[in-house]
Motif scaffolding. Structure first.
Motif, short mmCIF file in Angstrom:
data_model
loop_
_atom_site.label_atom_id
_atom_site.label_comp_id
_atom_site.label_asym_id
_atom_site.label_seq_id
_atom_site.Cartn_x
_atom_site.Cartn_y
_atom_site.Cartn_z
N GLY A 150 0.49 -5.27 10.96
CA GLY A 150 1.71 -5.99 10.61
C GLY A 150 2.45 -5.47 9.40
O GLY A 150 3.48 -6.02 9.01
N PHE A 151 1.94 -4.40 8.79
CA PHE A 151 2.63 -3.82 7.64
C PHE A 151 3.98 -3.25 8.07
O PHE A 151 4.09 -2.68 9.15
N GLN A 152 4.97 -3.41 7.20
CA GLN A 152 6.31 -2.90 7.44
C GLN A 152 6.57 -1.71 6.53
O GLN A 152 6.12 -1.69 5.38
N LEU A 153 7.32 -0.75 7.03
CA LEU A 153 7.75 0.38 6.21
C LEU A 153 8.74 -0.14 5.18
O LEU A 153 9.70 -0.83 5.52
N GLU A 154 8.47 0.15 3.91
CA GLU A 154 9.36 -0.31 2.84
C GLU A 154 10.08 0.86 2.16
O GLU A 154 11.05 0.66 1.46
N GLY A 155 9.58 2.06 2.35
CA GLY A 155 10.24 3.21 1.76
C GLY A 155 9.31 4.40 1.67
O GLY A 155 8.20 4.38 2.18
N ARG A 156 9.81 5.43 1.05
CA ARG A 156 9.01 6.63 0.87
C ARG A 156 9.37 7.29 -0.44
O ARG A 156 10.50 7.21 -0.89
N VAL A 157 8.37 7.91 -1.03
CA VAL A 157 8.57 8.70 -2.23
C VAL A 157 8.48 10.14 -1.75
O VAL A 157 7.42 10.60 -1.33
N ARG A 158 9.60 10.82 -1.78
CA ARG A 158 9.69 12.16 -1.20
C ARG A 158 8.91 13.20 -2.00
O ARG A 158 8.91 13.18 -3.22
N SER A 159 8.24 14.06 -1.26
CA SER A 159 7.50 15.20 -1.83
C SER A 159 6.61 14.80 -3.01
O SER A 159 6.55 15.50 -4.01
N ALA A 160 5.92 13.70 -2.86
CA ALA A 160 5.11 13.16 -3.96
C ALA A 160 3.68 13.69 -3.98
O ALA A 160 2.98 13.53 -4.97
N LEU A 176 0.85 -1.18 0.00
CA LEU A 176 0.00 0.00 0.00
C LEU A 176 0.88 1.23 0.00
O LEU A 176 2.08 1.14 0.26
N ASP A 177 0.27 2.35 -0.32
CA ASP A 177 0.95 3.62 -0.08
C ASP A 177 -0.04 4.54 0.61
O ASP A 177 -1.24 4.44 0.43
N VAL A 178 0.52 5.40 1.46
CA VAL A 178 -0.30 6.28 2.28
C VAL A 178 0.44 7.61 2.40
O VAL A 178 1.67 7.65 2.44
N ILE A 179 -0.31 8.69 2.45
CA ILE A 179 0.30 10.02 2.59
C ILE A 179 0.77 10.19 4.03
O ILE A 179 0.07 9.84 4.97
N GLU A 180 1.95 10.74 4.20
CA GLU A 180 2.58 10.81 5.52
C GLU A 180 1.75 11.52 6.57
O GLU A 180 1.86 11.22 7.76
N TYR A 181 0.87 12.45 6.19
CA TYR A 181 0.07 13.15 7.20
C TYR A 181 -1.10 12.31 7.72
O TYR A 181 -1.73 12.66 8.71
N ASN A 182 -1.36 11.18 7.09
CA ASN A 182 -2.45 10.31 7.53
C ASN A 182 -1.92 9.34 8.60
O ASN A 182 -1.85 8.14 8.42
N THR A 183 -1.56 9.92 9.74
CA THR A 183 -0.91 9.15 10.80
C THR A 183 -1.84 8.08 11.41
O THR A 183 -1.36 7.03 11.82
N GLN A 184 -3.12 8.35 11.44
CA GLN A 184 -4.06 7.35 11.98
C GLN A 184 -4.04 6.09 11.11
O GLN A 184 -3.99 4.98 11.63
N ASP A 200 -2.23 22.14 -0.22
CA ASP A 200 -2.26 23.43 0.47
C ASP A 200 -0.89 24.10 0.53
O ASP A 200 -0.50 24.69 1.53
N GLY A 201 -0.15 24.00 -0.56
CA GLY A 201 1.15 24.64 -0.64
C GLY A 201 2.28 23.91 0.07
O GLY A 201 3.38 24.44 0.17
N HIS A 202 2.02 22.71 0.58
CA HIS A 202 3.04 21.92 1.25
C HIS A 202 3.21 20.60 0.51
O HIS A 202 2.26 20.08 -0.08
N SER A 203 4.41 20.06 0.57
CA SER A 203 4.64 18.75 -0.05
C SER A 203 4.78 17.70 1.05
O SER A 203 5.30 17.97 2.13
N TYR A 204 4.27 16.52 0.73
CA TYR A 204 4.26 15.41 1.68
C TYR A 204 4.80 14.16 0.99
O TYR A 204 4.63 13.97 -0.21
N ASP A 205 5.41 13.31 1.79
CA ASP A 205 5.93 12.06 1.27
C ASP A 205 4.81 11.03 1.16
O ASP A 205 3.83 11.07 1.92
#
Length: 183
Positions: free
Chosen positions: A146-156, A129-137, A160-165
């Motif tokens: 049980g999902f593991q962090l596999e990586g991030r796509v930076r500033s994707a 899966l992929d999820v936007i970093e601000y969706n912390t819930q 509102d004028g901000h970039s999120y991974d």
């Protein structure tokens, strides 16, 4: 593990698409928070006609509506899409559109149900899966499942004028089944 009913959890069920669902989901399209958490696409409401075609059968996707067991209320959707049958992998998508049911564990239950379906019925080996970093819930829900962090796509994702991974996560059948035996 013997499954009593593949489609039923404790409070919700994986249900087929119903004609009347489109009207309910159409209203969810007016909820900017929902739209901005469920997808990285433009937050733009779908037309009723577009909602009616959502969940149409596809050989590389399984799509369910989420309904409560107690009163059969439509609360969201869950899908495994982008299935690569030869590689036994697919991508998870889930959304709780009915705001009355957010933050109450229904998303976590939906994730548990669809993983059981993905690993037992579809015979997948990996769900990503992929999820936007601000969706912390959502991230916490995925980690608990049980999902593991596999990586991030930076500033994707730009909002509102901000970039999120974009956070990339995955779970393997072996990790999922090991966690079940521990419980």
């Amino acid at each position: 593990m013997k499954i009593e009913n593949l489609f039923y959890g404790e409070r919700i069920k994986l249900a087929a698409v119903r004609e009347e669902d489109a009207e309910v989901m159409f209203k969810w399209g007016e909820d900017a928070k929902y739209l901005r958490n469920v997808d990285t696409d433009l937050a733009i409401p779908y037309t009723l006609k577009q909602m009616e075609s959502e969940g149409s059968p596809n050989s590389n996707e399984v799509y369910f509506r989420l309904r409560t067991l107690a009163d059969d209320v439509l609360i969201g959707f869950v899908a495994i899409h982008g299935i690569e049958w030869n590689n036994r992998c697919g991508q998870l998508a889930v959304g709780i559109g009915n705001s009355d049911y957010r933050g109450k564990g229904f998303g976590a239950e939906a994730v548990r149900l669809i993983l059981r379906y993905a690993f037992y019925e579809l015979n997948l080996n990996r769900v990503g899966l992929d999820v936007i970093e601000y969706n912390t819930q959502a991230i916490r829900t995925y980690e608990k499942a049980g999902f593991q962090l596999e990586g991030r796509v930076r500033s994707a994702v730009l909002r509102d004028g901000h970039s999120y991974d974009r956070i990339m996560m995955g779970i393997l059948y072996s990790e999922w089944s090991s966690a079940l035996q521990v419980k």
